[in-house]
Design a protein around this motif. Sequence first.
Motif, PDB file in Angstrom:
ATOM      1  N   ILE A 117       0.851  -1.199   0.000  1.00  0.00           N
ATOM      2  CA  ILE A 117       0.000   0.000   0.000  1.00  0.00           C
ATOM      3  C   ILE A 117       0.886   1.249   0.000  1.00  0.00           C
ATOM      4  O   ILE A 117       2.111   1.151   0.143  1.00  0.00           O
ATOM      5  N   ALA A 118       0.257   2.401  -0.194  1.00  0.00           N
ATOM      6  CA  ALA A 118       0.974   3.676  -0.088  1.00  0.00           C
ATOM      7  C   ALA A 118       0.574   4.344   1.225  1.00  0.00           C
ATOM      8  O   ALA A 118      -0.615   4.490   1.522  1.00  0.00           O
ATOM      9  N   TRP A 119       1.557   4.704   2.007  1.00  0.00           N
ATOM     10  CA  TRP A 119       1.323   5.363   3.304  1.00  0.00           C
ATOM     11  C   TRP A 119       1.575   6.857   3.091  1.00  0.00           C
ATOM     12  O   TRP A 119       2.692   7.294   2.888  1.00  0.00           O
ATOM     13  N   ASN A 120       0.517   7.649   3.098  1.00  0.00           N
ATOM     14  CA  ASN A 120       0.601   9.088   2.866  1.00  0.00           C
ATOM     15  C   ASN A 120       0.670   9.817   4.209  1.00  0.00           C
ATOM     16  O   ASN A 120      -0.127   9.549   5.107  1.00  0.00           O
ATOM     17  N   GLN A 121       1.604  10.752   4.310  1.00  0.00           N
ATOM     18  CA  GLN A 121       1.786  11.466   5.576  1.00  0.00           C
ATOM     19  C   GLN A 121       1.846  12.981   5.324  1.00  0.00           C
ATOM     20  O   GLN A 121       2.692  13.472   4.583  1.00  0.00           O
ATOM     21  N   VAL A 122       0.887  13.683   5.942  1.00  0.00           N
ATOM     22  CA  VAL A 122       0.831  15.145   5.836  1.00  0.00           C
ATOM     23  C   VAL A 122       1.391  15.741   7.125  1.00  0.00           C
ATOM     24  O   VAL A 122       0.939  15.403   8.226  1.00  0.00           O
ATOM     25  N   ASP A 123       2.381  16.600   6.980  1.00  0.00           N
ATOM     26  CA  ASP A 123       2.976  17.264   8.144  1.00  0.00           C
ATOM     27  C   ASP A 123       2.092  18.443   8.539  1.00  0.00           C
ATOM     28  O   ASP A 123       2.049  19.463   7.840  1.00  0.00           O
ATOM     29  N   LEU A 124       1.396  18.304   9.654  1.00  0.00           N
ATOM     30  CA  LEU A 124       0.461  19.350  10.074  1.00  0.00           C
ATOM     31  C   LEU A 124       1.175  20.587  10.631  1.00  0.00           C
ATOM     32  O   LEU A 124       0.541  21.601  10.896  1.00  0.00           O
ATOM     33  N   GLN A 125       2.506  20.503  10.786  1.00  0.00           N
ATOM     34  CA  GLN A 125       3.274  21.689  11.196  1.00  0.00           C
ATOM     35  C   GLN A 125       3.105  22.802  10.170  1.00  0.00           C
ATOM     36  O   GLN A 125       3.208  23.980  10.492  1.00  0.00           O
ATOM     37  N   ASN A 126       2.852  22.392   8.909  1.00  0.00           N
ATOM     38  CA  ASN A 126       2.669  23.382   7.846  1.00  0.00           C
ATOM     39  C   ASN A 126       1.428  24.240   8.085  1.00  0.00           C
ATOM     40  O   ASN A 126       1.273  25.299   7.475  1.00  0.00           O
ATOM     41  N   PHE A 127       0.528  23.745   8.935  1.00  0.00           N
ATOM     42  CA  PHE A 127      -0.713  24.477   9.207  1.00  0.00           C
ATOM     43  C   PHE A 127      -0.797  24.876  10.678  1.00  0.00           C
ATOM     44  O   PHE A 127      -1.887  25.080  11.205  1.00  0.00           O
ATOM     45  N   SER A 128       0.359  24.964  11.331  1.00  0.00           N
ATOM     46  CA  SER A 128       0.371  25.296  12.759  1.00  0.00           C
ATOM     47  C   SER A 128      -0.273  26.661  12.986  1.00  0.00           C
ATOM     48  O   SER A 128      -0.030  27.617  12.257  1.00  0.00           O
ATOM     49  N   GLY A 129      -1.126  26.701  13.984  1.00  0.00           N
ATOM     50  CA  GLY A 129      -1.831  27.946  14.277  1.00  0.00           C
ATOM     51  C   GLY A 129      -3.133  28.096  13.521  1.00  0.00           C
ATOM     52  O   GLY A 129      -3.901  29.017  13.767  1.00  0.00           O
TER      53      GLY A 129
END
Length: 291
Positions: A52-64
């Motif tokens: 499978i493909a494990w997709n990971q979004v870094d939520l630091q990009n949306f901090s605040g």
Amino acid sequence: MPSSMSDPLENDAEPFVETDPSGRFGRYNELLGSGAVKKVYRGFDQEEGIEIAWNQVDLQNFSGDERMVKRIQSEVYLLRSLRHKNIIALYAVWLGRENNTLNFITEVCISGNLREYRKKHKHVSLMALKKWARQILRGLEYLHKHEPCIIHRDLNCGNVFINGNVGQVKIGDLGLAAIVGQDHTAHSILGTPEFMAPELYEEDYTEMVDIYSFGMCVLEMVTMEIPYNECDSVAKIYKRVSHGIRPLALRKVKDPEVQAFIEKCLAKPRERPSAMELLKDPFFDDLEDLV
């Protein structure tokens, strides 16, 4: 063999770097691709015995921006319910509290994305290109007719995947698609500049932006060139797009039928045919219905 001895096959197995909360999915360290806000790793579904493909979004990009985080999370959860043969299936979604990530598991296509596949196989007939194009349209039709309507916003050959052994094409990278209300309009900029419709830059658009991007995908499939590669900056691309100047690659399309079909997709928003209308276009008349 004594029970205290471990299985030698198990010792040789590639270790998981991470597993999901249920323990079903494991992530390897191999990166399959990465973008501005997302990384995609190779993974394994232990329950089904498939990669499978494990997709990971870094939520630091949306901090605040807690509202944006919640919106992304809710939209990805909705995408989990989508089921169509020309859309990459999304199996699971969860928040990684420790490293502040949004993770989602999707199916993986054995031959990678259409851009790399097309570069690898230069001798492709127009018939085959039409088969790929029609499958992309079927996926778009499903998204656009969904309630609520889903706009991909970043359709390009790098986000379309293929199982080359059967010629099956699937639209991927839906994790950050726009889900719009009753008026079918959306108001944020997202996309790949070379494939973005002019109205996307104006932040007021409908699902017709995907039709424009689809036209650019067809252009890339035919010419094996990314549109507007004559431009060396996003600003220059925007200037040409906003003034209605077509990419130079369009001049390389010698078949008048193909050129006319692409032009239909690149027309002004109100003049662009829907995915459903394009599927009925004479362009596809010579294809068998089974494909």
